[in-house]
Design an enzyme around this catalytic site. Structure first.
Site, PDB file in Angstrom:
ATOM      1  CE  LYS A   1      43.931 -49.097  73.317  1.00  0.00           C
ATOM      2  NZ  LYS A   1      43.644 -48.092  72.292  1.00  0.00           N
TER       3      LYS A   1
ATOM      4  CG  ASP B   1      43.174 -51.127  70.200  1.00  0.00           C
ATOM      5  OD1 ASP B   1      43.136 -49.913  69.971  1.00  0.00           O
ATOM      6  OD2 ASP B   1      44.226 -51.787  70.053  1.00  0.00           O
TER       7      ASP B   1
HETATM    8  N1  GLU Z   1      40.935 -48.225  70.306  1.00  0.00           N
HETATM    9  C1  GLU Z   1      40.589 -46.974  69.714  1.00  0.00           C
HETATM   10  C2  GLU Z   1      41.710 -45.983  69.941  1.00  0.00           C
HETATM   11  O1  GLU Z   1      42.865 -46.352  69.971  1.00  0.00           O
HETATM   12  C3  GLU Z   1      39.218 -46.471  70.134  1.00  0.00           C
HETATM   13  C4  GLU Z   1      38.992 -46.321  71.604  1.00  0.00           C
HETATM   14  C5  GLU Z   1      37.551 -46.005  71.972  1.00  0.00           C
HETATM   15  O2  GLU Z   1      36.700 -45.912  71.091  1.00  0.00           O
HETATM   16  O3  GLU Z   1      37.327 -45.851  73.164  1.00  0.00           O
HETATM   17  O4  GLU Z   1      41.522 -44.793  70.049  1.00  0.00           O
END
Ligand code: GLU
Length: 451
Positions: A130, A170
């Site tokens: 992340k 996100d």
């Molecule tokens: N931010 C989204 C999550 O919390 C998607 C992450 C992604 O697609 O890599 O899963």
């Protein structure tokens, strides 16, 4: 004989707290997982001897960097950027980028930790990561956002890659920001690869990626209700948030015959007793995303609705609830209110929206309660499908992708049943998701030895 980590849970958590001072969100996320994993590994000596839980709860690396950019008035601004690469035992690091003033190392470490289990649950080969920045996109011009994204990528590019780490969106990062970042990555490296997901359809994006998180959460909810022989027809739903996840969850609830009563943003919530129809949801999408407006303006467009300033929607009686805004938006007392008002099922669209007390309330009430790592995995799952399409240099049809998303959500639900069925008609979905996600990553780590 080597010393194994047969310490009890409180001692383990004391260590986590000591090693991660001032990181309450990260400690909370580890505790929620450790509570279930401890029981599961009790008789599994190898997991203890290899310190698997201890290792998953220590990110592979945390990269922190300065991001300088120039605002429209010529002022030089300085932000902090991060990428947390938590674990790549089962695939390249994968997870979104968040731009929000609340972003700090604790928040991103918790999100990367959760992502590791969530990605494992999808059944696709993706590790957990992340990233983000404390940059606040609110009130910024498009050019300012572009300059920020470019500057952010000018450092981030050296830490990512299609087989290394694949970021996505996100909170605060949608298609436009991904476009700016992808453009800069391509410019720096001179490579067109699937290094980001959530891309535009013209340049390697996948159909249904924007819808996937919200739709997936509702599919999961429907799967939970089906275990009781119920569906969403005629059910009232309370939803928080009004961004990508919330509006698409609302859309799918309506498509499946339910009635959505609320949406919200950081200013408060809107209650529409007539229900949000597709037209009204489209109005919210345009107003929030394109006009960057406030949810309170909804009551001017639809006067039967009421706005409740500074409040969350959990006091509105409902059959099902979907927290789709942000972490710790639903506290213990909100959980008690929902249960007292007869809420039957709750699926988290956001990451860790329920605090630990709330989780314990839902477990004690034996609610159909799905943690985000299970119910909001549809977004990252379709990101995984975007990666596959990029590798193959082709694009799948919408019907194919819709079916794959449904199948993946069904599969995650099945995994939760496998490890979370407590007998007597009660499924502990938190436990099921934690154990199923953990087991896959842990077994891969065992295969690698001590690395
Ligand atoms: N931010 C989204 C999550 O919390 C998607 C992450 C992604 O697609 O890599 O899963």
């Amino acid at each position: 004989m080597a010393v194994s980590d047969h310490v009890d849970l409180p001692t383990f958590m004391e260590g986590v707290r000591k090693r991660n001072p001032h990181q309450p969100e990260f400690v909370q996320a580890v505790q929620e997982v450790a509570e279930d994993i401890y029981e599961f590994i009790e008789d599994k000596e190898e997991y203890h001897a290899q310190q698997i839980l201890r290792r998953i709860a220590e990110p592979d690396r945390v990269v922190s960097f300065r991001v300088c950019w120039e605002d429209d008035n010529g002022n030089i601004r300085v932000q902090r950027g991060y990428r947390v690469q938590n674990n790549n035992a089962i695939g390249p690091y994968k997870g979104g980028i968040r731009f929000h003033p609340s972003v700090n190392e604790s928040v991103l470490k918790f999100l990367a930790f959760e992502q590791t289990f969530k990605n494992a649950l999808t059944g696709l080969p993706m590790g957990g990561g992340k990233g983000g920045s404390n940059f606040n996109p609110k009130g910024k011009s498009v050019r300012e956002i572009m300059r920020f994204c470019q500057s952010f990528m000018t450092e981030l590019y050296r830490h990512i890659g299609a087989d290394v780490d694949v970021p996505a969106g996100d909170i605060g990062v949608g298609g436009r920001e991904i476009g700016f970042m992808f453009g800069q990555y391509k410019r720096i490296t001179n490579q067109f690869t699937g290094v980001l997901t959530g891309k535009g359809l013209e340049y390697g994006g996948s159909l249904i990626r924007p819808e996937a998180t919200g739709y997936g959460a509702v599919y999961f909810l429907a799967n939970m209700l089906a275990t009781k022989g119920e569906d969403l027809v005629g059910k009232t739903a309370v939803i928080s948030g009004s961004g990508n996840v919330a509006t698409h969850a609302a859309e799918k609830i309506v498509q499946l015959g339910g009635k959505v009563l609320t949406l919200s943003d950081s200013g408060g919530f809107v209650h529409d007793p007539d229900g949000f129809t597709q037209d009204k949801i489209d109005w919210v999408k345009t107003h929030k995303t394109h006009r960057r407006g406030r949810i309170q303006d909804y009551v001017e467009a639809f006067p039967k609705a009421t706005f409740h300033e500074g409040k969350t929607p959990w006091g509105v009686p409902c059959d099902v609830a979907l927290p789709c805004a942000t972490q710790n938006e639903l506290l213990g007392e909100d959980a008690r209110t929902l249960v007292a008002n007869g809420c039957k099922a709750l699926a988290e669209g956001a990451n860790m929206p329920t605090d630990l007390e709330g989780v314990h309330v839902f477990k004690a009430a034996r609610l159909l309660y799905a943690p985000g790592k299970a119910s909001n995995a549809g977004g990252v799952a379709v990101s995984g499908l975007e990666m596959s399409q990029n590798s193959e240099r082709r694009a799948w049809k919408e019907e194919e992708l819709q079916q794959m998303l449904k199948d993946i959500m069904f599969g995650i639900h099945q995994s939760c049943l496998t490890y979370g069925d407590q007998g007597g008609g009660y499924v502990d979905y938190v436990k099921g998701a934690n154990i199923a996600g953990f087991k896959k990553v842990a077994d891969a780590m065992l295969a690698f030895g001590v690395v």
